[in-house]
Design an enzyme around this catalytic site. Structure first.
Site, PDB file in Angstrom:
ATOM      1  N   HIS A   1       7.086 -12.682   9.921  1.00 49.59           N
ATOM      2  CA  HIS A   1       7.043 -11.358   9.294  1.00 49.59           C
ATOM      3  C   HIS A   1       8.218 -11.232   8.341  1.00 49.59           C
ATOM      4  O   HIS A   1       9.278 -11.835   8.557  1.00 49.59           O
ATOM      5  CB  HIS A   1       7.106 -10.260  10.370  1.00 49.59           C
ATOM      6  CG  HIS A   1       6.758  -8.904   9.853  1.00 49.59           C
ATOM      7  ND1 HIS A   1       7.689  -8.061   9.292  1.00 49.59           N
ATOM      8  CD2 HIS A   1       5.577  -8.242   9.806  1.00 49.59           C
ATOM      9  CE1 HIS A   1       7.091  -6.941   8.924  1.00 49.59           C
ATOM     10  NE2 HIS A   1       5.823  -7.018   9.220  1.00 49.59           N
TER      11      HIS A   1
ATOM     12  N   SER B   1       0.825  -1.215   0.000  1.00 45.41           N
ATOM     13  CA  SER B   1       0.000   0.000   0.000  1.00 45.41           C
ATOM     14  C   SER B   1       0.857   1.262   0.000  1.00 45.41           C
ATOM     15  O   SER B   1       0.608   2.201  -0.774  1.00 45.41           O
ATOM     16  CB  SER B   1      -0.957  -0.004   1.194  1.00 45.41           C
ATOM     17  OG  SER B   1      -0.268  -0.217   2.408  1.00 45.41           O
TER      18      SER B   1
ATOM     19  N   ARG C   1      11.022   4.867 -11.551  1.00 45.88           N
ATOM     20  CA  ARG C   1      11.217   4.189 -12.839  1.00 45.88           C
ATOM     21  C   ARG C   1      12.321   3.144 -12.718  1.00 45.88           C
ATOM     22  O   ARG C   1      13.441   3.330 -13.206  1.00 45.88           O
ATOM     23  CB  ARG C   1      11.555   5.219 -13.923  1.00 45.88           C
ATOM     24  CG  ARG C   1      11.772   4.646 -15.334  1.00 45.88           C
ATOM     25  CD  ARG C   1      10.545   3.896 -15.830  1.00 45.88           C
ATOM     26  NE  ARG C   1      10.636   3.594 -17.245  1.00 45.88           N
ATOM     27  CZ  ARG C   1      11.235   2.507 -17.751  1.00 45.88           C
ATOM     28  NH1 ARG C   1      11.819   1.636 -16.943  1.00 45.88           N
ATOM     29  NH2 ARG C   1      11.249   2.305 -19.058  1.00 45.88           N
TER      30      ARG C   1
ATOM     31  N   HIS D   1      -1.881  -8.836   1.704  1.00 46.09           N
ATOM     32  CA  HIS D   1      -1.570  -7.605   2.445  1.00 46.09           C
ATOM     33  C   HIS D   1      -2.615  -7.335   3.526  1.00 46.09           C
ATOM     34  O   HIS D   1      -2.294  -7.282   4.707  1.00 46.09           O
ATOM     35  CB  HIS D   1      -1.487  -6.428   1.469  1.00 46.09           C
ATOM     36  CG  HIS D   1      -0.942  -5.156   2.063  1.00 46.09           C
ATOM     37  ND1 HIS D   1      -0.392  -5.086   3.321  1.00 46.09           N
ATOM     38  CD2 HIS D   1      -0.868  -3.892   1.559  1.00 46.09           C
ATOM     39  CE1 HIS D   1      -0.001  -3.843   3.568  1.00 46.09           C
ATOM     40  NE2 HIS D   1      -0.279  -3.100   2.514  1.00 46.09           N
TER      41      HIS D   1
ATOM     42  N   ASP E   1      -1.217  -8.858  13.439  1.00 44.80           N
ATOM     43  CA  ASP E   1      -2.431  -9.472  12.915  1.00 44.80           C
ATOM     44  C   ASP E   1      -2.907 -10.655  13.759  1.00 44.80           C
ATOM     45  O   ASP E   1      -4.071 -11.040  13.688  1.00 44.80           O
ATOM     46  CB  ASP E   1      -2.206  -9.928  11.472  1.00 44.80           C
ATOM     47  CG  ASP E   1      -1.907  -8.770  10.543  1.00 44.80           C
ATOM     48  OD1 ASP E   1      -2.681  -7.805  10.566  1.00 44.80           O
ATOM     49  OD2 ASP E   1      -0.898  -8.824   9.819  1.00 44.80           O
TER      50      ASP E   1
ATOM     51  N   ARG F   1       3.579  -4.171  18.416  1.00 46.33           N
ATOM     52  CA  ARG F   1       2.160  -3.841  18.260  1.00 46.33           C
ATOM     53  C   ARG F   1       1.283  -4.943  18.847  1.00 46.33           C
ATOM     54  O   ARG F   1       0.228  -4.675  19.445  1.00 46.33           O
ATOM     55  CB  ARG F   1       1.838  -3.618  16.782  1.00 46.33           C
ATOM     56  CG  ARG F   1       2.643  -2.489  16.126  1.00 46.33           C
ATOM     57  CD  ARG F   1       2.399  -2.404  14.629  1.00 46.33           C
ATOM     58  NE  ARG F   1       2.799  -3.641  13.954  1.00 46.33           N
ATOM     59  CZ  ARG F   1       2.574  -3.891  12.670  1.00 46.33           C
ATOM     60  NH1 ARG F   1       1.951  -2.987  11.923  1.00 46.33           N
ATOM     61  NH2 ARG F   1       2.967  -5.021  12.125  1.00 46.33           N
TER      62      ARG F   1
END
Length: 394
Positions: free
Chosen positions: A276, A200, A377, A230, A331, A285
Site C-alpha cells: 500500500h 477519486s 491551483r 485505482h 483488496d 479493513r
C-alpha cells in the site's frame, strides 16, 4: 506528488500502522459503536454517513429518521432509468454509472442556488442537500446499472423503505441472502473514505473547488475511480487466487503458494492485494473481512487459500528489500467475499466501490464548502526548466 501534503480533508485520515480513521475514530471503534440494522450484525452506511458529516455517532432514533429521509431522497426519474437501460449492453458498468449520476445533475440544489446569487456562507448548505441526494440515489443508480447489464428482462424488487441502503442494494440486484446484506453493510462502511489523496477523492475535491456542483464532482471522481490503478485492485486480487486455483486445484501446499509468488516476482510483476502507498501493516479493513468470513462463511477453497496466503506471502515479500509493505490490503479479500455470494460480474465491483466512496467524498465536499476553501491551483514546471535546475545544481 505522492506523500506531498497539500490538502485540507476533514472526514478521514490514514495512519500507516493503525489504518483509516473517520473523524478521528478508528475502524475497530466504528465497527463496534455504529448503529446496526434490525437483525443485522454490521454497522449501517447511514450511521457512518452521519458520523462522517457530524463527527459523532447517531443514536438509533436518529439513524432511523435519517434512513427514512435518505429513502425519500433516493427516487430516480423515469428519464434517468430509461437512459441507463437504453445504454449499450456491453458498455462498462462504471461508464453507465457515471452517466447516470450526470443525468441527475439538472436537479442540483447547489447549481440552482449559485445562479440565484446565494452568498458564500450558505454554499455548504446547498452542497449538503446535493450530497445527501447523491448518497441516497447511488444505491438505486447502481442497481439499475447492474440489472440493465446482467439481469435484462428479469422482474426485480424496487426499493423498500424498511431496509437500509446496503440491504436495498443487494435486494434490488436480485439477491436475498441476509448474510449478503451484512457483507454489503461492512463493505460500504470500510470503503467509505480513505483520506483526500486518493485519485477519486482528490478529483472530487479539485472539481468542486471550482464551485462545480457535487454531481459534477462525484461523476468526475467516478471516472478517476474507473482507472485500473485505482478501482481494479480487488478484481486483480481475486483473479490471482482464481488463477492459482485453476493451476493447483483444491489440493495445494504452502510451498505451492510460495513457488507461485516467486514465479510472479521473477517476472517483475506485483502480487495484487499486497502492499500500500501509505500503510505499513496489515490493513484493518482486510482483518474485518477475514473476521466476517470466519463467522458467516463456511470455509471453502478460496477462503482457505485467502487465509493461507496471508500466512505465506508476507514472509516472501519481506525478503525483497524494494518492497516497503509486505502486508495485505482490503483488496486482497473483498473480491473473494463478493464472489462467494454469487456476485461474479467482476466489472461491477468498481461500481460498488464507487457507491461506498460516495459517503466519504460527499461528506468531505460539505466541509470544504463550509471552510470556504479556494480553487485548487498548484504550480507546474516545464521539462526545460526542470533540466535547467538539475544542470545548475540548484
Amino acid at each position: 506528488m505522492r506523500g506531498l501534503t497539500g490538502l485540507l480533508y476533514e472526514t478521514s485520515k490514514l495512519h500507516p500502522v493503525n489504518g483509516i480513521t473517520y473523524r478521528g475514530k478508528d475502524l475497530n471503534e466504528i465497527i463496534k459503536q455504529s448503529p446496526r440494522a434490525s437483525g443485522g450484525t454490521q454497522p449501517t452506511p447511514e450511521g457512518v454517513l452521519w458520523l462522517l458529516l457530524t463527527g459523532v455517532y447517531p443514536n438509533q432514533e436518529e439513524v432511523k429518521t435519517f434512513q427514512e429521509e435518505l429513502y425519500q431522497r433516493s427516487h430516480l426519474s423515469d428519464e434517468t432509468e430509461t437512459l441507463i437501460r437504453n445504454l449499450p449492453e456491453k458498455m462498462h458498468p462504471m461508464t453507465k454509472f457515471s452517466i447516470g449520476v450526470m443525468s441527475c445533475q439538472p436537479d442540483s440544489n447547489f447549481a440552482k442556488a449559485y445562479h440565484k446569487g446565494v452568498p458564500k456562507k450558505e454554499y455548504w448548505e446547498h452542497t449538503l442537500e446535493d450530497s445527501l441526494d447523491i448518497c441516497a440515489k447511488v444505491i438505486q443508480l447502481a442497481a439499475v446499472v447492474y440489472n440493465s447489464t446482467y439481469n435484462r428482462g428479469k422482474q426485480l424488487p424496487g426499493p423498500d423503505q424498511d431496509l437500509d441502503m446496503s440491504a436495498n442494494l443487494v435486494q434490488m440486484m436480485g439477491f436475498s441472502d441476509k448474510s449478503f446484506y451484512d457483507l454489503m453493510r461492512l463493505y460500504l462502511v470500510i470503503h467509505a473514505d480513505h483520506e483526500g489523496g486518493t485519485v477519486s477523492s482528490h478529483t472530487a475535491h479539485c472539481v468542486n473547488s471550482a464551485l462545480s456542483d457535487p454531481y459534477l464532482a462525484y461523476s468526475a471522481a467516478m471516472n478517476g475511480l474507473a482507472g485500473p490503478l485505482h478501482g481494479l485492485a480487488n478484481q486483480e486480487s481475486l483473479n490471482f487466487l482464481l488463477d492459482f486455483e485453476k493451476r493447483f486445484g483444491h489440493i495445494w501446499t504452502d510451498n505451492d503458494i510460495a513457488n507461485y509468488v516467486e514465479e510472479i516476482l521473477s517476472e517483475s510483476r506485483v502480487i495484487p492485494g499486497y502492499g500500500h502507498a501509505v500503510l505499513r501493516k496489515t490493513d484493518p479493513r482486510f482483518i474485518h473481512l477475514l473476521e466476517f468470513a470466519e463467522k458467516n462463511i463456511e470455509e471453502n477453497n478460496l477462503i482457505r487459500l485467502l487465509n493461507q496466503c496471508y500466512t505465506v506471502i508476507p514472509k516472501i515479500l519481506d525478503k525483497h528489500k524494494k518492497i516497503k509493505n509486505p502486508w495485505p490490503n482490503v483488496d486482497a479479500g473483498s473480491g473473494v467475499m463478493l464472489l462467494h455470494y454469487g456476485l461474479n460480474h467482476q466489472d461491477f465491483y468498481t461500481v460498488l466501490f464507487g457507491v461506498s466512496r460516495a459517503l466519504g467524498i460527499m461528506s468531505s465536499l460539505v466541509w470544504s464548502r463550509a471552510f470556504n476553501l479556494p480553487i485548487e491551483r498548484p504550480n507546474s514546471i516545464t521539462l526545460d526548466l526542470l533540466l535547467e535546475k538539475v544542470s545548475s545544481g540548484k
